[in-house]
Motif scaffolding. Structure first.
Motif, PDB file in Angstrom:
ATOM      1  N   GLY A 492      -6.657  16.040  13.808  1.00  0.00           N
ATOM      2  CA  GLY A 492      -5.420  16.965  13.672  1.00  0.00           C
ATOM      3  C   GLY A 492      -3.974  16.362  13.280  1.00  0.00           C
ATOM      4  O   GLY A 492      -3.337  16.865  12.510  1.00  0.00           O
ATOM      5  N   ASP A 493      -3.780  15.162  13.949  1.00  0.00           N
ATOM      6  CA  ASP A 493      -2.489  14.209  13.611  1.00  0.00           C
ATOM      7  C   ASP A 493      -2.444  14.004  12.177  1.00  0.00           C
ATOM      8  O   ASP A 493      -1.403  14.155  11.498  1.00  0.00           O
ATOM      9  N   TYR A 494      -3.636  13.627  11.723  1.00  0.00           N
ATOM     10  CA  TYR A 494      -3.695  13.241  10.326  1.00  0.00           C
ATOM     11  C   TYR A 494      -3.664  14.340   9.380  1.00  0.00           C
ATOM     12  O   TYR A 494      -2.668  14.253   8.414  1.00  0.00           O
ATOM     13  N   ARG A 495      -3.973  15.486   9.803  1.00  0.00           N
ATOM     14  CA  ARG A 495      -3.611  16.626   8.888  1.00  0.00           C
ATOM     15  C   ARG A 495      -2.358  17.448   9.067  1.00  0.00           C
ATOM     16  O   ARG A 495      -1.774  17.889   7.989  1.00  0.00           O
ATOM     17  N   ASP A 496      -1.960  17.073  10.284  1.00  0.00           N
ATOM     18  CA  ASP A 496      -0.423  17.607  10.437  1.00  0.00           C
ATOM     19  C   ASP A 496       0.479  16.780   9.333  1.00  0.00           C
ATOM     20  O   ASP A 496       1.462  17.390   8.939  1.00  0.00           O
ATOM     21  N   ILE A 497       0.062  15.408   9.240  1.00  0.00           N
ATOM     22  CA  ILE A 497       1.167  14.803   8.287  1.00  0.00           C
ATOM     23  C   ILE A 497       1.013  14.942   6.922  1.00  0.00           C
ATOM     24  O   ILE A 497       1.671  15.578   5.980  1.00  0.00           O
ATOM     25  N   GLN A 498      -0.326  15.230   6.433  1.00  0.00           N
ATOM     26  CA  GLN A 498      -0.912  15.581   5.097  1.00  0.00           C
ATOM     27  C   GLN A 498      -0.294  17.114   4.720  1.00  0.00           C
ATOM     28  O   GLN A 498       0.071  17.265   3.596  1.00  0.00           O
ATOM     29  N   THR A 499      -0.541  17.992   5.673  1.00  0.00           N
ATOM     30  CA  THR A 499       0.022  19.308   5.316  1.00  0.00           C
ATOM     31  C   THR A 499       1.743  19.265   5.045  1.00  0.00           C
ATOM     32  O   THR A 499       2.081  20.002   4.312  1.00  0.00           O
ATOM     33  N   GLY A 500       2.395  18.346   6.067  1.00  0.00           N
ATOM     34  CA  GLY A 500       3.723  18.403   5.755  1.00  0.00           C
ATOM     35  C   GLY A 500       4.174  17.710   4.546  1.00  0.00           C
ATOM     36  O   GLY A 500       5.014  18.199   3.853  1.00  0.00           O
ATOM     37  N   ILE A 501       3.537  16.897   4.172  1.00  0.00           N
ATOM     38  CA  ILE A 501       3.622  16.296   2.697  1.00  0.00           C
ATOM     39  C   ILE A 501       3.262  17.174   1.584  1.00  0.00           C
ATOM     40  O   ILE A 501       4.160  17.357   0.710  1.00  0.00           O
ATOM     41  N   ASP A 502       2.252  17.914   1.659  1.00  0.00           N
ATOM     42  CA  ASP A 502       2.093  19.189   0.962  1.00  0.00           C
ATOM     43  C   ASP A 502       3.179  20.351   0.800  1.00  0.00           C
ATOM     44  O   ASP A 502       3.444  20.716  -0.112  1.00  0.00           O
ATOM     45  N   ALA A 503       3.636  20.664   2.068  1.00  0.00           N
ATOM     46  CA  ALA A 503       4.870  21.363   1.918  1.00  0.00           C
ATOM     47  C   ALA A 503       5.998  20.947   1.251  1.00  0.00           C
ATOM     48  O   ALA A 503       6.695  21.601   0.546  1.00  0.00           O
ATOM     49  N   LEU A 504       6.215  19.520   1.318  1.00  0.00           N
ATOM     50  CA  LEU A 504       7.458  19.246   0.637  1.00  0.00           C
ATOM     51  C   LEU A 504       7.211  19.112  -1.059  1.00  0.00           C
ATOM     52  O   LEU A 504       8.160  19.050  -2.019  1.00  0.00           O
TER      53      LEU A 504
END
Length: 634
Positions: A492-504
């Motif tokens: 989940g921590d990995y996906r949190d970071i990658q979805t944050g990048i996706d959002a930007l």
């Protein structure tokens, strides 16, 4: 330091050659920040208000490149707003300034001798006077209420036989034996006579006098091993003579004891266990007994408490998402009230004798920390800045910092900080570096992004956006969030970071074709993990990263931490450790990688870097490994 920062910048710039030219073209007065500017910054810490509330003693630390060391000096500033004065000028660090109860003297610890020693001086003129000659070195100090004694912590002195063996290089180390403990002493500053108060096989710290001066509460660890840092207990010892008595029996850590003004109670910080969980504020009778939680429903983790003069209120600090704030709570129990609402980070908090004034440091996204003071009333505090130790920052072009939010892949609410490139133009996409914090229970906060571990403003000056996500497992978001990555590292921590990048990327800020990632310690773990899970990045920098969790367990100095996150030793749950290791998936890696590691690192041993380097090199991935001789984990 200069080489580390330069290498990080060079790697990312090499992967995006157009960025530097774009930044130079857009540059104008004021100029972008450089690594030399980072090194030139002064760090302001440890604001100690005088008993009468008229003065604040504090430390200012600068980098001494000639000595390859940091040099801290003690300064003094009036709360009335007069310019500050530098009190010490020695080229070795002077730290921990503490006011005598009458406000006429400052005791402090200085490294100007072979070992740190206790010194005393008048803050209003005169030379420092050395009080101790302890071969082990002094760690901490506290004045007695009458000002006639100083309690201090000193490391156990080596015996003549031990000194002889070191000199003759007959100094083999037998692991987990022959510990050197730290002891509690009391010294009379008038005669310089010191006496040992608490002996025994324990590491003493944080001495706190009772209001009547007859007892001292202090914190202990059973050994100096890093893995035992959380095994803290609180003891109380008579100052005349006697045996220390353990204050509370608790399976978890207890620390930061603070006496109530009438001496009948002790407030402290506690946790019921050693697994991953938050600490709470508790109060217990000074003679022992049953503790009570002061604010059991409070979402955040309290720092060391301070009592109001009337004993009715406890003050403390706490991280709140990307900020830190000061709070007040009824000592009898209740709901904490926020005293501050700053978009930044408050450091410390010391109070005048009458409880009306509080001093602390405050930093934010646009300026480094400086000393602040505020008057306590019924409403929110209104901080008044007393110092300005980095005025040169105002001549620099800085990126704007903004808290950003997004939803992770499972719908969990996330936030972090986005540092925009200097001269940001809305609608234009920029190369972006994702910087992952350590811990994993650390957190990125709204502080000034310009340090050896976080050169964000330098990258912003080169035209980069810098993204600081706080994935699940970060502090400042409550216990459920803190525990959300147990047995799920790289999930989940990995996906949190990658979805944050996706959002930007979706917001039109980040260029999806020019992304990089970096991190240190757990941030290094996450970066190494990331390069085996995706090829979206142009380059990554793995700093002191954990790469093989199985081999990491028995070779690092805090395996207890991994017990808390993984639930077992690797030989009892091999599957969990293997599936959370970057090395298990190393054949998936394609991203050019720079690995940075201190050669004296015991927290994350160099074998972790060597394994990653060998795996990438054998699989034909562009990689460079840099070891820094004599450098530990930090």
């Amino acid at each position: 330091m200069r080489r580390t920062l330069g290498t990080l910048s060079a790697l990312v710039l090499l992967t995006t050659p157009a960025v530097a030219q774009e930044a130079r073209t857009a540059a104008a007065t004021p100029r972008p920040m450089t690594f030399d500017d980072v090194i030139a910054l002064r760090a302001v810490n440890d604001a100690q208000i005088s008993p009468d509330g008229k003065w604040v003693a504090y430390t200012v630390t600068r980098a001494d490149l000639e000595q390859n060391a940091s040099d801290a000096d003690i300064w003094l500033v009036s709360t009335a707003g007069e310019p500050p004065n530098r009190l010490t000028t020695n080229k070795k660090s002077d730290t921990s300034p503490r006011w005598s109860p009458d406000g006429k003297r400052l005791a402090f610890i200085s490294a100007r001798e072979e070992k740190p020693q206790l010194f005393m001086m008048s803050p209003f003129g005169g030379e420092p006077e050395r009080l101790t000659e302890n071969k082990g070195g002094v760690r901490a100090l506290a004045w007695s209420p009458d000002g006639k004694s100083i309690a201090f912590i000193a490391d156990q002195e080596p015996t003549a036989e031990e000194e002889k063996r070191v000199k003759e290089k007959d100094d083999a180390i037998v692991v987990d034996t022959n510990y050197k403990f730290s002891r509690l002493w009391v010294i009379d500053p008038a005669t310089k006579k010191a006496r040992l108060i608490a002996t025994g096989e324990m590491m003493a710290s944080d001495p706190q006098w009772s209001p009547d001066g007859t007892r001292i509460a202090f914190t202990t660890n059973p050994t100096p091993r890093a893995d035992d840092n959380a095994l803290t207990d609180i003891w109380v010892v008579p100052t005349a003579s006697g045996t220390p008595k353990k204050l509370v029996d608790n399976a978890g850590p207890d620390y930061a004891p603070r006496w109530s003004p009438d001496g009948t109670q002790i407030a402290y910080v506690t946790s019921p266990g050693f697994d991953v969980r938050q600490v709470q504020l508790a109060v217990i009778p000074a003679t022992g007994g049953t503790p009570r939680m002061v604010a059991p429903q409070f979402l955040q983790q309290p720092s060391a408490p301070a009592w109001s003069p009337d004993g009715r209120t406890l003050y403390f600090g706490a991280a709140v998402r990307t900020t830190s704030q000061l709070f007040a709570v009824p000592a009898a129990g209740g709901t904490p009230r926020a005293l501050t609402d700053v978009r930044g980070v408050i450091g410390g908090g010391t109070f005048s004798r009458d409880g009306r004034e509080v001093a602390f440091t405050l930093s934010d996204g646009q300026k480094p920390a400086d000393v602040q003071v505020a008057t306590i009333g019924n409403g929110p505090l209104a901080p008044r800045q007393l110092t300005d130790h980095n005025p040169q920052v105002r001549d620099l072009a800085l990126g704007k910092a903004e808290v950003v939010t997004w939803k992770s892949s499972d719908g969990m609410e996330m936030d972090g900080i986005l540092l925009y490139p200097t001269g940001y133009v809305a609608g234009k996409r920029y190369p972006m570096v994702a910087s992952i914090h350590g811990g994993p229970s650390g957190a990125w906060t709204q502080t000034f992004a310009a340090s050896s571990g976080n050169p964000g403003q330098v990258l912003a000056g080169q035209g980069f956006a810098v993204f600081y996500p706080n994935p699940r497992g970060s502090s400042g978001y409550g216990e459920s969030f803190l525990r959300a990555n147990i047995k799920d590292w790289g999930g989940g921590d990995y996906r949190d970071i990658q979805t944050g990048i996706d959002a930007l990327v979706a917001r039109g800020i980040a260029d999806s074709t020019r992304l990089a990632q970096t991190g240190w310690s757990y941030g290094g773990y996450m970066t190494a993990w990331t390069l085996t899970q995706t090829n979206r990045f142009k380059a990554v920098v793995v700093g002191a990263g954990l790469t093989d969790m199985y081999s990491m367990y028995a070779t690092n100095d805090i395996p207890r931490t991994l017990d808390g996150y993984f639930g077992a030793e690797p030989w009892n749950d091999t599957t969990e450790y293997r599936k959370r290791s970057a090395m298990t998936f190393i054949k998936n890696a394609r991203t050019p990688t720079l690995i940075l590691h201190g050669q004296a690192d015991q927290r994350v041993p160099i074998g972790q870097a060597q394994e990653l380097y060998a795996g990438l090199k054998k699989n034909g991935v562009p990689v460079q490994l840099v070891f820094y001789p004599r450098e530990p984990h930090g």
